[in-house]
Structures are given as C-alpha cells and as structure tokens.
Scaffold this motif. Structure first.
Motif, PDB file in Angstrom:
ATOM      1  N   LEU A 200     119.678   0.524 -17.932  1.00 39.44           N
ATOM      2  CA  LEU A 200     119.077   0.438 -19.248  1.00 39.44           C
ATOM      3  C   LEU A 200     119.384  -0.907 -19.893  1.00 39.44           C
ATOM      4  O   LEU A 200     118.505  -1.539 -20.503  1.00 39.44           O
ATOM      5  CB  LEU A 200     119.587   1.592 -20.119  1.00 39.44           C
ATOM      6  CG  LEU A 200     119.029   1.698 -21.537  1.00 39.44           C
ATOM      7  CD1 LEU A 200     118.840   3.164 -21.906  1.00 39.44           C
ATOM      8  CD2 LEU A 200     119.970   1.050 -22.535  1.00 39.44           C
ATOM      9  N   LEU A 201     120.628  -1.384 -19.779  1.00 36.57           N
ATOM     10  CA  LEU A 201     121.004  -2.677 -20.351  1.00 36.57           C
ATOM     11  C   LEU A 201     120.315  -3.829 -19.622  1.00 36.57           C
ATOM     12  O   LEU A 201     119.947  -4.829 -20.238  1.00 36.57           O
ATOM     13  CB  LEU A 201     122.519  -2.842 -20.299  1.00 36.57           C
ATOM     14  CG  LEU A 201     123.309  -1.879 -21.202  1.00 36.57           C
ATOM     15  CD1 LEU A 201     124.797  -1.964 -20.918  1.00 36.57           C
ATOM     16  CD2 LEU A 201     123.041  -2.185 -22.675  1.00 36.57           C
ATOM     17  N   THR A 202     120.113  -3.674 -18.316  1.00 32.23           N
ATOM     18  CA  THR A 202     119.352  -4.679 -17.561  1.00 32.23           C
ATOM     19  C   THR A 202     117.938  -4.786 -18.094  1.00 32.23           C
ATOM     20  O   THR A 202     117.412  -5.885 -18.304  1.00 32.23           O
ATOM     21  CB  THR A 202     119.320  -4.299 -16.063  1.00 32.23           C
ATOM     22  OG1 THR A 202     120.657  -4.242 -15.558  1.00 32.23           O
ATOM     23  CG2 THR A 202     118.520  -5.320 -15.264  1.00 32.23           C
ATOM     24  N   MET A 203     117.315  -3.625 -18.325  1.00 32.28           N
ATOM     25  CA  MET A 203     115.962  -3.615 -18.869  1.00 32.28           C
ATOM     26  C   MET A 203     115.925  -4.231 -20.260  1.00 32.28           C
ATOM     27  O   MET A 203     115.038  -5.034 -20.586  1.00 32.28           O
ATOM     28  CB  MET A 203     115.444  -2.167 -18.898  1.00 32.28           C
ATOM     29  CG  MET A 203     114.074  -1.985 -19.529  1.00 32.28           C
ATOM     30  SD  MET A 203     114.096  -1.799 -21.341  1.00 32.28           S
ATOM     31  CE  MET A 203     114.985  -0.251 -21.519  1.00 32.28           C
TER      32      MET A 203
ATOM     33  N   LEU B  12     129.096   1.781 -32.156  1.00 31.92           N
ATOM     34  CA  LEU B  12     128.412   0.597 -31.638  1.00 31.92           C
ATOM     35  C   LEU B  12     127.981   0.792 -30.190  1.00 31.92           C
ATOM     36  O   LEU B  12     126.895   0.359 -29.791  1.00 31.92           O
ATOM     37  CB  LEU B  12     129.326  -0.624 -31.751  1.00 31.92           C
ATOM     38  CG  LEU B  12     129.441  -1.267 -33.130  1.00 31.92           C
ATOM     39  CD1 LEU B  12     130.514  -2.351 -33.123  1.00 31.92           C
ATOM     40  CD2 LEU B  12     128.103  -1.860 -33.553  1.00 31.92           C
ATOM     41  N   LEU B  13     128.825   1.454 -29.391  1.00 30.46           N
ATOM     42  CA  LEU B  13     128.489   1.716 -27.993  1.00 30.46           C
ATOM     43  C   LEU B  13     127.262   2.616 -27.899  1.00 30.46           C
ATOM     44  O   LEU B  13     126.373   2.398 -27.060  1.00 30.46           O
ATOM     45  CB  LEU B  13     129.682   2.366 -27.289  1.00 30.46           C
ATOM     46  CG  LEU B  13     129.527   2.658 -25.793  1.00 30.46           C
ATOM     47  CD1 LEU B  13     129.261   1.377 -25.016  1.00 30.46           C
ATOM     48  CD2 LEU B  13     130.769   3.366 -25.250  1.00 30.46           C
ATOM     49  N   GLY B  14     127.205   3.630 -28.772  1.00 25.01           N
ATOM     50  CA  GLY B  14     126.033   4.497 -28.789  1.00 25.01           C
ATOM     51  C   GLY B  14     124.779   3.757 -29.222  1.00 25.01           C
ATOM     52  O   GLY B  14     123.711   3.909 -28.624  1.00 25.01           O
ATOM     53  N   LEU B  15     124.908   2.917 -30.266  1.00 26.56           N
ATOM     54  CA  LEU B  15     123.758   2.149 -30.746  1.00 26.56           C
ATOM     55  C   LEU B  15     123.279   1.149 -29.696  1.00 26.56           C
ATOM     56  O   LEU B  15     122.081   0.903 -29.562  1.00 26.56           O
ATOM     57  CB  LEU B  15     124.124   1.413 -32.039  1.00 26.56           C
ATOM     58  CG  LEU B  15     124.380   2.291 -33.269  1.00 26.56           C
ATOM     59  CD1 LEU B  15     124.891   1.445 -34.428  1.00 26.56           C
ATOM     60  CD2 LEU B  15     123.117   3.042 -33.666  1.00 26.56           C
ATOM     61  N   LEU B  16     124.227   0.564 -28.966  1.00 24.27           N
ATOM     62  CA  LEU B  16     123.876  -0.421 -27.941  1.00 24.27           C
ATOM     63  C   LEU B  16     123.024   0.198 -26.843  1.00 24.27           C
ATOM     64  O   LEU B  16     122.156  -0.467 -26.264  1.00 24.27           O
ATOM     65  CB  LEU B  16     125.155  -1.014 -27.341  1.00 24.27           C
ATOM     66  CG  LEU B  16     125.000  -2.113 -26.293  1.00 24.27           C
ATOM     67  CD1 LEU B  16     124.365  -3.357 -26.911  1.00 24.27           C
ATOM     68  CD2 LEU B  16     126.351  -2.463 -25.676  1.00 24.27           C
ATOM     69  N   THR B  17     123.255   1.469 -26.563  1.00 23.12           N
ATOM     70  CA  THR B  17     122.516   2.133 -25.489  1.00 23.12           C
ATOM     71  C   THR B  17     121.502   3.140 -26.032  1.00 23.12           C
ATOM     72  O   THR B  17     121.007   3.988 -25.296  1.00 23.12           O
ATOM     73  CB  THR B  17     123.500   2.844 -24.529  1.00 23.12           C
ATOM     74  OG1 THR B  17     124.413   3.657 -25.283  1.00 23.12           O
ATOM     75  CG2 THR B  17     124.297   1.821 -23.737  1.00 23.12           C
ATOM     76  N   ASN B  18     121.200   3.045 -27.331  1.00 19.11           N
ATOM     77  CA  ASN B  18     120.159   3.872 -27.946  1.00 19.11           C
ATOM     78  C   ASN B  18     118.837   3.107 -27.873  1.00 19.11           C
ATOM     79  O   ASN B  18     118.297   2.633 -28.857  1.00 19.11           O
ATOM     80  CB  ASN B  18     120.524   4.188 -29.396  1.00 19.11           C
ATOM     81  CG  ASN B  18     119.436   4.944 -30.121  1.00 19.11           C
ATOM     82  OD1 ASN B  18     118.845   4.442 -31.068  1.00 19.11           O
ATOM     83  ND2 ASN B  18     119.153   6.151 -29.677  1.00 19.11           N
TER      84      ASN B  18
ATOM     85  N   ILE C 276     123.936   9.851 -29.455  1.00 15.20           N
ATOM     86  CA  ILE C 276     123.167   8.732 -29.999  1.00 15.20           C
ATOM     87  C   ILE C 276     122.408   7.999 -28.895  1.00 15.20           C
ATOM     88  O   ILE C 276     121.247   7.624 -29.059  1.00 15.20           O
ATOM     89  CB  ILE C 276     124.097   7.748 -30.737  1.00 15.20           C
ATOM     90  CG1 ILE C 276     124.706   8.415 -31.972  1.00 15.20           C
ATOM     91  CG2 ILE C 276     123.348   6.479 -31.132  1.00 15.20           C
ATOM     92  CD1 ILE C 276     125.754   7.581 -32.661  1.00 15.20           C
ATOM     93  N   ALA C 277     123.058   7.785 -27.766  1.00 12.52           N
ATOM     94  CA  ALA C 277     122.501   6.956 -26.694  1.00 12.52           C
ATOM     95  C   ALA C 277     121.327   7.633 -25.999  1.00 12.52           C
ATOM     96  O   ALA C 277     121.099   8.841 -26.140  1.00 12.52           O
ATOM     97  CB  ALA C 277     123.590   6.633 -25.680  1.00 12.52           C
TER      98      ALA C 277
END
Length: 372
Positions: free
Chosen positions: A26-29, A82-88, A156-157
């Motif tokens: 997901l972060l790659t995308m 923040l971790l949840g928002l980063l992967t939401n 959240i994510a």
C-alpha cells in the motif's frame, strides 16, 4: 524503566510488522501515485524511517505529558494514530488516492486523548504500585492499553484484503516477479474483477491460463478481463501500457475485451498462444461452451496435450450437448466427472452440496461452471 522498555519493544515490533509486512504494498502504491512514478518506495528503508520517527514522537509526548506507571502507554497514542492515518489510503475512481479518516476527526480524537491524558496524570499520583515489574499490575494495564491502541490503528487503516492482494500483484508484475504475483491471495476466496484481470496477466506470462486460472476464485465476466473499456478501475502501480505491449496492440478506442482480442488476433506479430488463450478463458468465464469449442478447434488439437481446464471444459461439453460439434474423451477425466456428478446427487440440499463440492472440486472448471 521496565515499563518503558517493554512498551517500546511491543510498539516497535507492532510498527515494524505493520509497515514492513502488511502495509508495504500500500505504501509503495501511495508513493508511486503521489510522486507520479518518479520515486520508488523502499520497503526496508521505509519501515526503519517510519518506526524511528514514530518512536521519536512518542518520546516527545512523554516528555510533555510526564505520564508514567499505569498510564505510560498512553504516550504512544499520537504515534499509533499517525500510523493508522499513514495507512488509511484507498483509491479513487480517477486513479488517485484519498483518505477515509478526515483531519477534523483526527483532531477531535487527539483532543479527547489530551483530556484522558490530563486526568491520568492526576490519577497516577495515587498509583500505589511503587516498584512495577514485568508481572505487576501496572505492566499489564499498559499492555492492555497498547493492544487497544493497536486495534484503533487497525480500525483506521485500510485492511481490505482484496485491495492488498491487488497491490501485491501489481507490485510483483511491475518487478517481473510472476511467481510472487500468483501467490498473492491464492488461498483466499475473496476477489474482485481487477484482481482476476491481474492474475490473468501473470498466468499468461507463465503460459498457464488454461492450466491454472480456475484454481483461483474467479468473478466477473469476459467484459472485465482487460482494461479496454470502463469496467475496470484504473490500475495504480502497474502501467496499462505493459498489458497492451504484451498483447500486441493498443486499442484505438474503448471497446469490449473480447472484440479487442479478436482484432489483435489478426496481427502477425502477436505471440502464438497469448491472445487465443485470453479468448478461450473469456468464453470459459462466461460459461459459453459452444463458442469456446469453436475457438479451441482453431488453435489446439483435441488430445491429452490440452491444458487442464480446456480438457475439463471439453468433458463437460460432451456431457451437456446431445450433438457436440467436437468430441474429446479421456478415460480418467471422464470417470472423474462421473464421480463429480455422483457426489452432487448425494446432497440434495444446495448449500450443503456446494460446500461439499468446494471441498472436493474447487480448482476445477466443473466447480466454477456449476457453482460460481
């Protein structure tokens, strides 16, 4: 110190596994889309940077709030949020990304956390656990609070399994890792039309469409096996041009995939089996055995060298048609289909029947034809 060390270890392990294993595709995308393909996300570096940054934020929060003892783990909440928002992250119809968790809601949650932290800072003065250790009440309260915060992060994510399978397949196709693409979600019964289309791309590159397609969950129709019309959402990582380059031509206008394949098939530069296998797979997905047989005879000899699903379809066709235009017989497969029919007849209840047939015959075209 014991509580600080144990909570830090738990947080680092959770964050590392979350970012490095579960959300890396997901972060790659996300980085690919946000940079318009100019930069590439590094899985290892990204996991290290994110984990260290969030741990640094936690330390700042601790210095500001002075929460300790039973409430020390509350200092991890902003980092977890923040971790949840980063992967939401989820795709939008135009090929971009959006966040389902609004900024105002995040601010409201932080305000609530601030109030809870203030009350906790007053209550910790009454905490009688003067020597907390790994088995103390304070330790277990902190661990329970950490688990609760992990659940909030997960809530959240983006944890949509099919979306993650799609991102994994797209990334693997982009990297040329065909086997990795085919392993993504293979044992799962969840899928969507885009995932089926991407798997067909991977199987075609392995020359295994006729051999393995129905070993996966298949949904949709022949209208969704290629992105030549508006039935498939925009791909986020894997370029559509790579699909057309592999098949041999870029469509001049929006058209149905089967029509596109018939047009491309006329070109001499197309790999011999690629387009016919896509056509045959499209007919099988639509359960149109008559057109499948007519197309099959143009490209394959009707013998035991046929790919597995083509043989299964031919056996099924022979049993369903009183006057078949082509006949294929295989003693072992004919007997296997007879066993298939006998097992169906043993279970008159449709729900029980489907469960038993899935257990015994999922991965065959027969199961797809009768139960999907």
């Amino acid at each position: 110190m014991t509580i600080c060390v144990v909570c830090a270890i738990v947080f680092v392990l959770f964050t590392w596994c979350w970012v490095f294993y579960f959300q890396s595709d997901l972060l790659t995308m996300a980085q690919h889309v946000l940079s318009n393909g100019l930069t590439h996300y590094n899985r290892l570096v990204g996991a290290i940077v994110i984990t260290v940054t969030l741990l640094f934020i936690q330390n700042l929060v601790h210095k500001f709030t002075h929460l300790n003892k039973s409430f020390y783990s509350l200092t991890f909440f902003p980092s977890m949020l923040l971790l949840g928002l980063l992967t939401n992250i989820s795709p939008d119809p135009e090929g971009g990304i959006n966040h389902g968790f609004s900024g105002w809601l995040a601010i409201l949650v932080l305000i609530v956390w601030g109030g809870v932290s203030y009350v906790s800072s007053k209550l910790q003065e009454l905490d009688e656990d003067v020597n907390p250790n790994i088995f103390s009440r304070s330790m277990w309260v902190n661990l329970l609070l950490l688990v609760f915060q992990m659940m909030i992060t997960s809530g959240i994510a983006n944890t949509d399994a099919v979306f993650h399978y799609r991102m994994r397949v797209e990334r693997c196709l982009l990297d040329g890792d065909i086997e990795g693409a085919l392993k993504a979600g293979k044992k799962s019964l969840e899928c969507d039309e885009t995932l089926v289309m991407l798997r067909m791309q991977a199987l075609a590159r392995k020359d295994a469409l006729g051999e393995q397609l129905f070993e996966y969950k298949v949904c949709g129709s022949s209208k969704t096996i290629l992105p030549t019309n508006d039935s498939i959402p925009t791909l986020l990582l894997y370029p559509v041009d790579s699909i057309y380059k592999f098949l041999g031509a870029v469509p001049a206008y929006r058209m149905e995939p089967m029509h596109y394949l018939k047009l491309v098939q006329r070109k001499d530069s197309v790999p011999r089996k690629v387009v016919p296998d896509f056509l045959l797979s499209g007919y099988l997905i639509d359960k149109d055995l008559d057109k499948f047989v007519c197309e099959l005879r143009k490209h394959y000899s009707l013998n035991d060298s046929l790919p597995k699903h083509y043989r299964e379809a031919m056996v099924l066709y022979a049993h369903l048609r009183s006057r078949p235009v082509a006949v294929y017989h295989n003693t072992v497969m004919d007997e296997d289909y007879d066993n298939f029919r006998e097992l169906r007849n043993m279970y008159p209840d449709k729900r029980e029947q489907k469960g038993k047939m899935m257990e015994e015959y999922f991965g065959t075209y027969w199961y797809y034809y009768w139960y999907e």
